[in-house]
Structure formats: C-alpha cells, structure tokens
Scaffold this active site. Structure first.
Site, PDB file in Angstrom:
ATOM      1  N   HIS A  18       2.481   3.657   2.251  1.00  0.00           N
ATOM      2  CA  HIS A  18       3.575   3.959   3.198  1.00  0.00           C
ATOM      3  C   HIS A  18       3.664   5.467   3.444  1.00  0.00           C
ATOM      4  O   HIS A  18       3.857   5.907   4.574  1.00  0.00           O
ATOM      5  CB  HIS A  18       4.922   3.486   2.640  1.00  0.00           C
ATOM      6  CG  HIS A  18       5.067   1.998   2.495  1.00  0.00           C
ATOM      7  ND1 HIS A  18       5.442   1.403   1.314  1.00  0.00           N
ATOM      8  CD2 HIS A  18       4.907   0.981   3.387  1.00  0.00           C
ATOM      9  CE1 HIS A  18       5.515   0.085   1.488  1.00  0.00           C
ATOM     10  NE2 HIS A  18       5.188  -0.199   2.729  1.00  0.00           N
ATOM     11  N   LYS A  42      12.647 -12.572   1.997  1.00  0.00           N
ATOM     12  CA  LYS A  42      11.532 -12.213   1.112  1.00  0.00           C
ATOM     13  C   LYS A  42      11.970 -12.033  -0.342  1.00  0.00           C
ATOM     14  O   LYS A  42      11.133 -11.743  -1.191  1.00  0.00           O
ATOM     15  CB  LYS A  42      10.880 -10.916   1.616  1.00  0.00           C
ATOM     16  CG  LYS A  42       9.898 -11.115   2.752  1.00  0.00           C
ATOM     17  CD  LYS A  42       8.993  -9.899   2.844  1.00  0.00           C
ATOM     18  CE  LYS A  42       7.975 -10.009   3.959  1.00  0.00           C
ATOM     19  NZ  LYS A  42       7.236  -8.735   4.134  1.00  0.00           N
ATOM     20  N   ARG A  91      -3.942  -2.321   7.626  1.00  0.00           N
ATOM     21  CA  ARG A  91      -4.858  -2.123   6.513  1.00  0.00           C
ATOM     22  C   ARG A  91      -6.166  -2.846   6.720  1.00  0.00           C
ATOM     23  O   ARG A  91      -7.230  -2.338   6.469  1.00  0.00           O
ATOM     24  CB  ARG A  91      -4.221  -2.609   5.205  1.00  0.00           C
ATOM     25  CG  ARG A  91      -3.160  -1.688   4.704  1.00  0.00           C
ATOM     26  CD  ARG A  91      -2.264  -2.390   3.744  1.00  0.00           C
ATOM     27  NE  ARG A  91      -1.444  -3.369   4.433  1.00  0.00           N
ATOM     28  CZ  ARG A  91      -0.412  -3.993   3.899  1.00  0.00           C
ATOM     29  NH1 ARG A  91      -0.098  -3.775   2.643  1.00  0.00           N
ATOM     30  NH2 ARG A  91       0.289  -4.841   4.588  1.00  0.00           N
ATOM     31  N   SER A 129       2.962  -3.340  -1.422  1.00  0.00           N
ATOM     32  CA  SER A 129       4.089  -3.428  -2.355  1.00  0.00           C
ATOM     33  C   SER A 129       3.951  -4.688  -3.206  1.00  0.00           C
ATOM     34  O   SER A 129       4.229  -4.684  -4.401  1.00  0.00           O
ATOM     35  CB  SER A 129       5.413  -3.472  -1.593  1.00  0.00           C
ATOM     36  OG  SER A 129       5.588  -2.296  -0.846  1.00  0.00           O
TER      37      SER A 129
HETATM   38  P1  ADP Z   1       6.934  -5.604   5.980  1.00  0.00           P
HETATM   39  O1  ADP Z   1       7.741  -6.526   5.152  1.00  0.00           O
HETATM   40  O2  ADP Z   1       7.537  -5.255   7.289  1.00  0.00           O
HETATM   41  O3  ADP Z   1       5.465  -5.945   6.081  1.00  0.00           O
HETATM   42  P2  ADP Z   1       6.151  -3.477   4.226  1.00  0.00           P
HETATM   43  O4  ADP Z   1       7.023  -2.556   3.496  1.00  0.00           O
HETATM   44  O5  ADP Z   1       5.305  -4.405   3.405  1.00  0.00           O
HETATM   45  O6  ADP Z   1       7.067  -4.243   5.198  1.00  0.00           O
HETATM   46  O7  ADP Z   1       5.234  -2.665   5.204  1.00  0.00           O
HETATM   47  C1  ADP Z   1       5.763  -1.869   6.217  1.00  0.00           C
HETATM   48  C2  ADP Z   1       4.640  -1.389   7.106  1.00  0.00           C
HETATM   49  O8  ADP Z   1       3.784  -0.544   6.347  1.00  0.00           O
HETATM   50  C3  ADP Z   1       3.748  -2.495   7.645  1.00  0.00           C
HETATM   51  O9  ADP Z   1       3.320  -2.129   8.931  1.00  0.00           O
HETATM   52  C4  ADP Z   1       2.586  -2.519   6.701  1.00  0.00           C
HETATM   53  O10 ADP Z   1       1.430  -3.008   7.320  1.00  0.00           O
HETATM   54  C5  ADP Z   1       2.465  -1.052   6.386  1.00  0.00           C
HETATM   55  N1  ADP Z   1       1.828  -0.813   5.101  1.00  0.00           N
HETATM   56  C6  ADP Z   1       2.160  -1.295   3.887  1.00  0.00           C
HETATM   57  N2  ADP Z   1       1.312  -0.863   2.934  1.00  0.00           N
HETATM   58  C7  ADP Z   1       0.397  -0.082   3.574  1.00  0.00           C
HETATM   59  C8  ADP Z   1      -0.762   0.631   3.164  1.00  0.00           C
HETATM   60  N3  ADP Z   1      -1.200   0.608   1.906  1.00  0.00           N
HETATM   61  N4  ADP Z   1      -1.431   1.316   4.095  1.00  0.00           N
HETATM   62  C9  ADP Z   1      -1.028   1.298   5.384  1.00  0.00           C
HETATM   63  N5  ADP Z   1       0.032   0.641   5.847  1.00  0.00           N
HETATM   64  C10 ADP Z   1       0.743  -0.051   4.966  1.00  0.00           C
END
Ligand code: ADP
Length: 160
Positions: A18, A42, A91, A129
């Site tokens: 992030h 979730k 990703r 996450s």
């Molecule tokens: P959501 O529940 O909306 O998927 P996340 O917190 O899991 O929320 O992710 C928020 C955003 O950050 C999403 O667009 C996700 O693809 C991106 N994201 C999460 N981890 C990574 C990472 N390691 N590299 C790039 N983008 C990421």
C-alpha cells in the site's frame, strides 16, 4: 485546479505494498486521500479506528496525504471531495477481473471519476493484507512486509 485522487481500500492492515502505491500516487497528484472502508462483510481483524490510526502512525504528517474513513458509495465520496481519480493497485492478473468490473461500474455511476491502476515494485506483487495476517497468525515473521508500527500492533493483538 488541485488534482486530487482517492485511494480506497480496507487497509486491514496497511502493508508496504500500500505504501508503495501511495508513494507513486503522490507523484501524480497534488493530493491523495487514503480512504478506509468499514468493510463489515470482510470481518476485518483491525477495527476501522485501529486501521485509521495505523495509517496515521505510519504516514505521520506526510505532505499532501489525508487519511479518512470511507462511508457510502466511493464515487459519491469522490465527488464530494472534488477528486477526479480513484487509485487502485494491480498486483497480478488475478486482481484484474474484479478491478475491471469495479472500474467500469464506477464509471457508469459517475463518469467524471477516472480509475487509475498503479503497479507496485515487483517485490510487493505477492504481498497482501490477507497473507500477512495469515503469516502473523501462524507465528511467522512479518517485519519486512509491513511498517514497524503495524508489526507491533500484530504483536499486541495476537497476544490477547
Ligand atoms: P480492498 O479490500 O479494497 O481490496 P485492500 O486494502 O486489500 O482493499 O487493497 C486496497 C488497494 O490496494 C487495492 O487496489 C489493492 O489491489 C491494492 N493493494 C493491496 N496490496 C497491494 C500490493 N502489495 N501492491 C500493490 N497494490 C496493492
């Protein structure tokens, strides 16, 4: 005109992936609002307040970055905050289908808001996450995947 983007997500919790996306977004926009969704469906490990606080602790007073809770429809929030773009991280191909659907639906709901995808550094492409929570729960070392404050939060949460 200020170029403002929203970076929405669950951030349960914030990872180095992030942070990489936030860094890239800051180079493209005057202001980035990191918007944290409640996401009751979730069943997050960290409460909304904890997730917001971990982001605040990690990003400190980083210039041109705001951290805010996200309630309701993303496009409504974007319009209310006069943001012209939504940032999402991509990703792998596995992210694509869901993200593509969301981006087109958001465009249908609000044509003035554009979705922009940013690719993280390769070493973060396998980071999520969800996987960090799994490693932490099983007693693995997550120090290189999350900011120090988040590693600490895991220690106190899992000790309970
Ligand atoms: P959501 O529940 O909306 O998927 P996340 O917190 O899991 O929320 O992710 C928020 C955003 O950050 C999403 O667009 C996700 O693809 C991106 N994201 C999460 N981890 C990574 C990472 N390691 N590299 C790039 N983008 C990421």
């Amino acid at each position: 005109m200020i170029r403002r983007a929203i970076y929405p997500g669950s951030f349960d919790p914030v990872t180095n992936g992030h942070l990489d996306v936030i860094d890239r977004a800051r180079k493209l926009f005057d202001e980035v609002i990191v918007a944290v969704a409640h996401n009751d469906q979730k069943q997050p490990l960290f409460s909304l307040e904890e997730r917001l606080q971990l982001l605040r602790d990690t990003l400190g007073n980083l210039d041109h970055v705001e951290i805010a809770p996200l309630d309701g429809l993303l496009v409504d929030f974007a319009v209310a905050r006069q943001a012209t773009a939504v940032i999402r991280g991509l990703r792998a191909v596995s992210d694509f289908e869901f993200e593509f659907q969301m981006a087109l639906m958001n465009r249908k709901l609000e044509a003035t808001v554009e979705t922009i995808f940013l690719m993280p550094k390769e070493e973060y492409t396998y980071l999520s996450s969800r996987i960090v929570k799994e490693i932490a729960r099983l007693g693995g070392n997550i120090a290189e995947f999350v900011p120090p404050r988040v590693a600490e939060a895991f220690r106190s949460k899992l000790a309970k």
